[in-house]
Design an enzyme around this catalytic site. Structure first.
Site, short mmCIF file in Angstrom:
data_model
loop_
_atom_site.label_atom_id
_atom_site.label_comp_id
_atom_site.label_asym_id
_atom_site.label_seq_id
_atom_site.Cartn_x
_atom_site.Cartn_y
_atom_site.Cartn_z
N ASP A 198 -48.97 74.57 -29.26
CA ASP A 198 -47.74 75.33 -29.45
C ASP A 198 -47.62 76.40 -28.37
O ASP A 198 -48.63 76.84 -27.79
CB ASP A 198 -47.72 76.00 -30.82
CG ASP A 198 -47.68 75.00 -31.96
OD1 ASP A 198 -47.19 73.88 -31.74
OD2 ASP A 198 -48.15 75.34 -33.06
N ARG A 199 -46.41 76.86 -28.13
CA ARG A 199 -46.17 77.86 -27.08
C ARG A 199 -47.08 79.08 -27.25
O ARG A 199 -47.65 79.60 -26.29
CB ARG A 199 -44.70 78.30 -27.11
CG ARG A 199 -44.34 79.27 -25.99
CD ARG A 199 -42.97 79.89 -26.22
NE ARG A 199 -41.90 78.92 -26.06
CZ ARG A 199 -41.23 78.72 -24.93
NH1 ARG A 199 -41.55 79.41 -23.84
NH2 ARG A 199 -40.26 77.83 -24.87
#
Length: 301
Positions: free
Chosen positions: A135-136
């Site tokens: 995920d970012r």
């Protein structure tokens, strides 16, 4: 000029068909073998050969090496922290807030863009192939393959759990039991398209965890994924009642950490040629070190 990889058949593999040898011993995918056949890229003892031909000891097999013509992303100058690299693959330390690969409207500033530029500076042209994603807001280890065959082998290791991914996380509460396996399926959220949820008819999802340290109101835990569903760790932790610190979607935001407290701390795999086990670790970033120190100070007070 075309380039070929050469293999010599050993006695233990005598009697296999060429197709069986390519798939099981050399680990070429079925799709790749079909492509090589169309390109006339397989030769046995210097001659074209049918895939069902049985091979013999000392046979010499030559297989065409595919030449990538581009990176698949736009090379862009930026910092890349390489933790491990060989002729087949790389392990890169992704900082928080950076995407692994372009997606949606974001086409620049990703780890893939920076890695393409890094390889370009070395005169290496190869498609950027992430084996998994983070995920970012998650930091830590990301594996990239340098060619399609290496990608296939690493994906097989991921599928049979030879390739292991370990994470560290800070969660709300004193987790109990201190170690366990979370085995509940995950599917799309019924009303929010960008979220996932525990669903009875979802895809199988297995997360193993163990406690590393308890604080006054939080726990530092280590997690290992047996599967790789979208948002798996975050959904599973929320499901068992110990949401991820800093996770605005499934967990709880906090004033002392600006992102989710999740770090891909290590990856383990077998070397693609020697088969020797390798473990690569990514150090905890400063913001998570500060977060753990904050939890320690709260416990003392």
């Amino acid at each position: 000029m075309k380039s070929f990889t050469t293999y010599k058949v050993t006695k233990e593999h005598e009697g296999l068909t060429l197709e069986e040898y390519l798939k099981t011993i050399l680990q070429y995918s079925g799709r790749k073998i079909q492509k090589l056949t169309r390109q006339k890229g397989i030769f046995l003892n210097g001659k074209k050969v049918f895939l069902q031909r049985k091979i013999k000891s000392q046979d010499v097999l030559r297989v065409l090496i595919a030449q990538d013509m581009n990176y698949g992303v736009e090379p862009e100058d930026g910092r890349v922290e390489i933790l491990y690299e060989d002729e087949y693959m790389l392990v890169v330390n992704k900082p928080a807030y950076q995407l692994v690969h372009p997606t949606g409207q974001t086409t620049k500033g990703t780890l893939a863009n920076y890695l393409a530029h890094h390889l370009q500076q070395q005169g290496i042209i190869t498609t950027i192939r992430p084996i998994h994603r983070l995920d970012r807001e998650t930091s830590g280890c990301v594996i990239f393959a340098k060619d399609d065959r290496s990608q296939f082998i690493l994906e097989q290791q991921l599928k049979d759990r030879t390739l292991k991914r370990v994470y560290w996380a800070l969660v709300k509460g004193i987790i109990h039991p201190s170690s366990a396996t979370i085995d509940v399926p995950i599917g799309f959220h019924p009303t929010m398209a960008n979220r996932r949820a525990v669903r009875e008819k979802g895809d199988p999802a297995i997360t193993r965890y163990r406690t590393l340290q308890n604080f006054s109101e939080t726990s530092l835990i280590e997690l290992q994924l047996d599967t790789g569903r979208t948002h798996q760790i975050r959904v599973h932790l929320a499901h068992i009642g110990y949401p991820l610190i800093g996770d605005g979607m499934y967990g709880i935001r906090t004033s002392w950490l600006s992102r989710q407290a999740l770090h891909a701390s290590s990856v383990s795999f077998n070397h693609l040629k020697s088969q020797q086990p390798i473990t690569v670790q990514a150090p905890l970033p400063p913001d998570l070190i500060r977060a753990i120190d904050f939890c320690c100070s709260e416990k003392k007070s």
